[in-house]
Design a protein around this motif. Structure first.
Motif, PDB file in Angstrom:
ATOM      1  N   THR A 222      45.097  -6.124  68.336  1.00 60.08           N
ATOM      2  CA  THR A 222      43.684  -5.759  68.257  1.00 60.08           C
ATOM      3  C   THR A 222      42.800  -6.933  68.660  1.00 60.08           C
ATOM      4  O   THR A 222      41.839  -6.775  69.437  1.00 60.08           O
ATOM      5  CB  THR A 222      43.336  -5.308  66.827  1.00 60.08           C
ATOM      6  OG1 THR A 222      44.135  -4.170  66.483  1.00 60.08           O
ATOM      7  CG2 THR A 222      41.865  -4.941  66.713  1.00 60.08           C
ATOM      8  N   ARG A 263      49.036   4.829  67.460  1.00 57.97           N
ATOM      9  CA  ARG A 263      48.165   5.782  66.781  1.00 57.97           C
ATOM     10  C   ARG A 263      47.944   5.396  65.322  1.00 57.97           C
ATOM     11  O   ARG A 263      46.850   5.573  64.783  1.00 57.97           O
ATOM     12  CB  ARG A 263      48.757   7.186  66.904  1.00 57.97           C
ATOM     13  CG  ARG A 263      48.669   7.715  68.329  1.00 57.97           C
ATOM     14  CD  ARG A 263      49.271   9.086  68.505  1.00 57.97           C
ATOM     15  NE  ARG A 263      49.129   9.531  69.896  1.00 57.97           N
ATOM     16  CZ  ARG A 263      49.626  10.675  70.369  1.00 57.97           C
ATOM     17  NH1 ARG A 263      50.298  11.484  69.565  1.00 57.97           N
ATOM     18  NH2 ARG A 263      49.449  11.002  71.638  1.00 57.97           N
ATOM     19  N   TYR A 265      47.677   2.493  64.141  1.00 58.37           N
ATOM     20  CA  TYR A 265      46.765   1.360  64.030  1.00 58.37           C
ATOM     21  C   TYR A 265      45.511   1.501  64.905  1.00 58.37           C
ATOM     22  O   TYR A 265      44.763   0.547  65.084  1.00 58.37           O
ATOM     23  CB  TYR A 265      47.494   0.067  64.383  1.00 58.37           C
ATOM     24  CG  TYR A 265      48.510  -0.336  63.334  1.00 58.37           C
ATOM     25  CD1 TYR A 265      48.113  -0.986  62.168  1.00 58.37           C
ATOM     26  CD2 TYR A 265      49.868  -0.060  63.502  1.00 58.37           C
ATOM     27  CE1 TYR A 265      49.038  -1.360  61.204  1.00 58.37           C
ATOM     28  CE2 TYR A 265      50.797  -0.425  62.545  1.00 58.37           C
ATOM     29  CZ  TYR A 265      50.385  -1.072  61.400  1.00 58.37           C
ATOM     30  OH  TYR A 265      51.305  -1.434  60.436  1.00 58.37           O
ATOM     31  N   GLY A 266      45.283   2.707  65.441  1.00 55.70           N
ATOM     32  CA  GLY A 266      44.068   2.958  66.208  1.00 55.70           C
ATOM     33  C   GLY A 266      43.995   2.229  67.530  1.00 55.70           C
ATOM     34  O   GLY A 266      42.902   1.903  68.005  1.00 55.70           O
TER      35      GLY A 266
END
Length: 448
Positions: A222, A263, A265-266
């Motif tokens: 991220t 998915r 962890y977005g």
């Protein structure tokens, strides 16, 4: 495309520009099927296949294996006065090879392009120097960077992983390396950036906090994504699935596993998969399976084009030669909409006893021909429509009536159960697998 090696030392003397001479040619240094300007459907072969050379195997591998020393003596290393000069010479050799082979793209790890320094700052300085030289050579030749990545697995500090390492200092070191590699990719106009978690996994659960490591990996990805976007990277981030080797189990085991991770962890909006044929085999899957799965999940991106040896349980990274396999692969890729920022990167190496300079060319020629032939067969399959028609007919009971209501979610479970038909013959419709396999062979052999 300019011939950049003119005016520089020629590292592959006696080998000129590789041309297409057709399937009847017996010239080992000529394409038989790959004609870059030939139209296949709406695009040329060049546009469909987007071939790239792997900088690491082609110019870094030296034939070393666990049982023997190097057999490939590279002139771009042996004629250098110091380590940095060796990397500069290797860059010249690489761009000579790219232009003679006629590929549009290449890929690299940061440590392929520049040597590691004594500190992160020195490493970044080395990489920045080589990136400036690579930028000049790209401008001179028109060859582009398909994607870049960071080697977070070779150095001893990464023996317990990089982003998943139990020591915070190693995670910080990995971040410094990835930051510099993303900067290099942006500077060189790379169309993608790959995360291969070579040691992001575990050797034993007895000393591993699996949930914490996955959380850390997601946090790392991220932060890297946010950094890249904030600094102008508009390309695609990729994760390359691999089930094992060197770890007993890796968190990017296969496409389905990666999709679930993204998915959870977005991260599924920014990341796609870079699928390697040999890794698919190690995961117990067919190459086609991983491609079809990625397409179905909307995360298909790029391909490491190679093959494994089914008699070896490890990553042999051989050049692809099986046209049946490349046909099925190209069929999946075409149906997925083709490549956008990705391509076919030859993450493959010549064998330990292939020591002639021409061997590297012949290996790539064979792989490029195999995918070109596969593309031609796949296009014929799509244009002919027999396969699509058969599959559509096989699922036609879901196109109308109650089947359509079920598929659209307009039916209650008890209503579905009440529609169960009577009779022993329900579901005994032939799948015609043998007929379809024979039909694929007809397309592969060029029989319409």
């Amino acid at each position: 495309m300019a011939e950049y090696f003119v005016g520089h030392k020629e590292y592959f003397p006696g080998i000129g520009k590789i041309r297409c001479e057709g399937p009847k040619s017996d010239n080992p240094l000529a394409f038989k099927f790959y004609n870059p300007d030939r139209k296949v459907g709406q695009k040329t072969m060049r546009e469909h296949l987007r071939f790239a050379v792997a900088y690491w195997h082609s110019f870094g591998a030296d034939g070393t294996d666990p049982f023997g020393a190097a057999t490939h003596i590279h002139p771009w290393t042996s004629d250098a006065r110091n380590p940095m000069e060796a990397y500069e010479h290797k860059l010249d050799a690489a761009f000579e090879f790219f232009t003679k082979l006629g590929v549009d793209f290449y890929c690299f790890h940061d440590r392929d392009l520049a040597p590691e320094g004594q500190t992160p700052i020195e490493s970044e300085r080395n990489l920045a120097h080589m990136v400036s030289l690579a930028h000049e050579r790209q401008k001179a030749t028109g060859v582009r960077l398909l994607w870049g990545t960071a080697n977070l697995f070779s150095h001893p500090r990464y023996m317990n992983g990089a982003a998943t390492n139990p020591e915070f200092g190693v995670v910080a070191h990995a971040a410094a390396q990835v930051k510099a590699a993303i900067d290099a990719t942006i500077e060189l106009g790379g169309q993608g950036y790959v995360f291969w978690g070579g040691r992001e996994g575990y050797m034993s659960l007895l000393n591993t906090n699996l949930k914490r490591e996955k959380d850390h990996l997601a946090r790392f990805l991220t932060m890297a994504r946010d950094y890249g976007r904030a600094h102008g990277f508009k390309g695609t981030f990729y994760i390359e699935p691999k089930p094992m080797e060197p770890m007993k189990h890796q968190y990017d085991f296969d496409v389905e596993t990666v999709a679930g991770f993204l998915r959870a962890y977005g991260l599924d909006k920014d990341f796609r998969v870079n699928i390697e044929a040999n890794h698919a085999e190690l995961a117990g899957h067919d190459f086609q399976h991983e491609l079809e799965t990625a397409a179905a999940l909307g995360i298909f991106g790029s391909v490491d084009a190679n093959r494994g040896d089914p008699r070896n349980g490890w990553d042999t990274d051989q050049f692809p030669i099986n046209v049946y396999d490349t046909t099925l692969a190209m069929l999946a890729i075409l149906r997925a909409g083709g490549f956008t920022t990705g391509g076919l990167n030859f993450d493959a190496k010549i064998r330990r006893n292939s020591v002639d300079p021409a061997d590297l060319f012949e290996a790539h020629i064979g792989g490029m021909d195999a995918f070109a032939a596969g593309l031609l067969a796949a296009q014929r399959i799509i244009e002919d429509g027999k396969f699509d028609a058969f599959v559509s007919q096989r699922y036609s009971s879901f196109d109308t009536g109650d089947g359509k209501r079920f598929e659209d979610g307009r039916m209650k479970f008890e209503e579905l159960a009440a529609l169960a038909p009577a009779g022993p013959d329900v579901g005994r419709t032939s799948g015609k697998q043998e007929r379809l396999e024979n039909l694929i062979m007809q397309y592969v052999l060029g029989v319409e």
